[in-house]
Enzyme design. Structure first.
Site, PDB file in Angstrom:
ATOM      1  N   LYS A  76      43.422  55.463   8.270  1.00 36.80           N
ATOM      2  CA  LYS A  76      42.290  56.390   8.365  1.00 36.80           C
ATOM      3  C   LYS A  76      40.969  55.620   8.451  1.00 36.80           C
ATOM      4  CE  LYS A  76      44.641  59.969   5.622  1.00 36.80           C
ATOM      5  NZ  LYS A  76      44.609  60.764   4.365  1.00 36.80           N
ATOM      6  N   CYS A 103      41.067  57.278   2.365  1.00 39.46           N
ATOM      7  CA  CYS A 103      41.898  57.532   1.180  1.00 39.46           C
ATOM      8  C   CYS A 103      43.139  58.328   1.587  1.00 39.46           C
ATOM      9  CB  CYS A 103      41.131  58.359   0.142  1.00 39.46           C
ATOM     10  SG  CYS A 103      39.705  57.557  -0.573  1.00 39.46           S
ATOM     11  N   ASP A 104      44.187  58.199   0.767  1.00 37.85           N
ATOM     12  CA  ASP A 104      45.337  59.080   0.934  1.00 37.85           C
ATOM     13  C   ASP A 104      45.996  59.262  -0.424  1.00 37.85           C
ATOM     14  OD1 ASP A 104      47.014  60.472   3.104  1.00 37.85           O
ATOM     15  OD2 ASP A 104      48.492  59.548   1.784  1.00 37.85           O
ATOM     16  N   SER A 105      46.410  60.504  -0.690  1.00 38.39           N
ATOM     17  CA  SER A 105      47.048  60.813  -1.974  1.00 38.39           C
ATOM     18  C   SER A 105      48.437  61.386  -1.739  1.00 38.39           C
ATOM     19  CB  SER A 105      46.215  61.840  -2.752  1.00 38.39           C
ATOM     20  OG  SER A 105      44.912  61.363  -2.992  1.00 38.39           O
ATOM     21  N   ALA A 140      45.590  55.933  -2.532  1.00 40.14           N
ATOM     22  CA  ALA A 140      45.242  54.630  -1.960  1.00 40.14           C
ATOM     23  C   ALA A 140      43.831  54.703  -1.382  1.00 40.14           C
ATOM     24  CB  ALA A 140      46.240  54.265  -0.862  1.00 40.14           C
TER      25      ALA A 140
END
Ligand SMILES: Nc1nc2c(ncn2[C@H]2C[C@H](O)[C@@H](COP(=O)(O)OP(=O)(O)OP(=O)(O)O)O2)c(=O)[nH]1
Length: 232
Positions: A76, A103-105, A140
């Site tokens: 991203k 970000c990634d969750s 992250a």
């Protein structure tokens, strides 16, 4: 002489920024469509510009939740920076090279990697499996300095302990639609908070962006978080 602060002013607005040993405020770009992340940054004093990456998360695979989140966060941030560069200039509106955060969750539960639920039925089934148990929410973060290309990446884990909502409570929660738009099918700062009994770790990380971790990542790029505090 101590300055009297009127109620409308915060300490920050009376500090003469030119007197601080900080670099000029950098433009901060959030490479995410998440309103929760944008709100977290605003609450942390950072006015972010949003550029949605458009990354297709469905085509990315990984062996575990933390690794998957790490790959996606990097994709991203790099997609947004590439878009800025493709425009011929990574400078944002104020002519300063931007900082870009992706970000990634994802939720790790019972050996599964859970993102956003596929459907209301999926959210219902997940809640019936999760209630009374615990899971780990991984977020992250990939922060890139547009001026140097230097990237800093961190993945943070927070353990969530779930309450035991009844079938009727689960049905009511799913009917609100809230669990359909969030990783793991729950929020801690919305209606879902009623069904979370305890957290072990950073709560902002569960919402989607670990602010304490962002401060340390910015420091590794020689950008004090406090230098990004926007004055109104
Ligand atoms: N308000 C709130 N949102 C949460 C919570 N847990 C997860 N979320 C949201 C944050 C993110 O928007 C979403 C996680 O999905 P992603 O990491 O794929 O981000 P999203 O698709 O929203 O946007 P992006 O892919 O970054 O453009 O779930 C929570 O406890 N509270």
């Amino acid at each position: 002489m101590a300055m009297a602060l009127n109620s409308a002013q915060s300490l920050r607005t009376v500090i003469d920024r030119s007197s601080l040993p900080f670099p000029a405020v950098r433009t901060f770009i959030l490479a995410s469509a998440s309103p929760a992340r944008r709100k977290l940054l605003a609450q942390a004093g950072i006015t972010a510009q949003t550029i949605v990456s458009g990354v297709d998360e469905s085509v990315v695979q990984a062996g575990d939740a933390g690794s998957l989140a790490g790959i996606l966060a990097g994709l991203k941030a790099r997609a947004v920076l590439a878009g800025l560069s493709a425009g011929g200039d990574t400078r944002a509106v104020d002519g300063v090279d931007a900082l870009v955060l992706g970000c990634d969750s994802v939720l790790g539960f019972a050996g599964e990697i859970l993102g956003k639920p596929e459907s209301p039925d999926d959210a219902t089934a997940r809640w019936k499996a999760m209630r009374g148990r615990s899971a780990v929410l991984y977020t992250a973060h990939c922060l890139i300095d547009g001026a140097t290309g230097e990237a800093v990446e961190e993945t943070v884990a927070t353990t969530i302990h779930f309450a035991e909502p009844s079938d009727a409570e689960i049905a009511a929660y799913v009917a609100t639609g809230e669990p359909l738009d969030v990783a793991g099918s729950f929020t801690i700062d919305g209606l879902g908070g009623a069904f979370v009994t305890r957290l072990e770790g950073d709560h902002t990380n569960v919402i989607g962006l670990s602010i304490p971790t962002l401060r340390l990542m910015l420091a590794r790029l020689n950008v004090p978080l406090v230098s990004l505090w926007s004055t109104p």
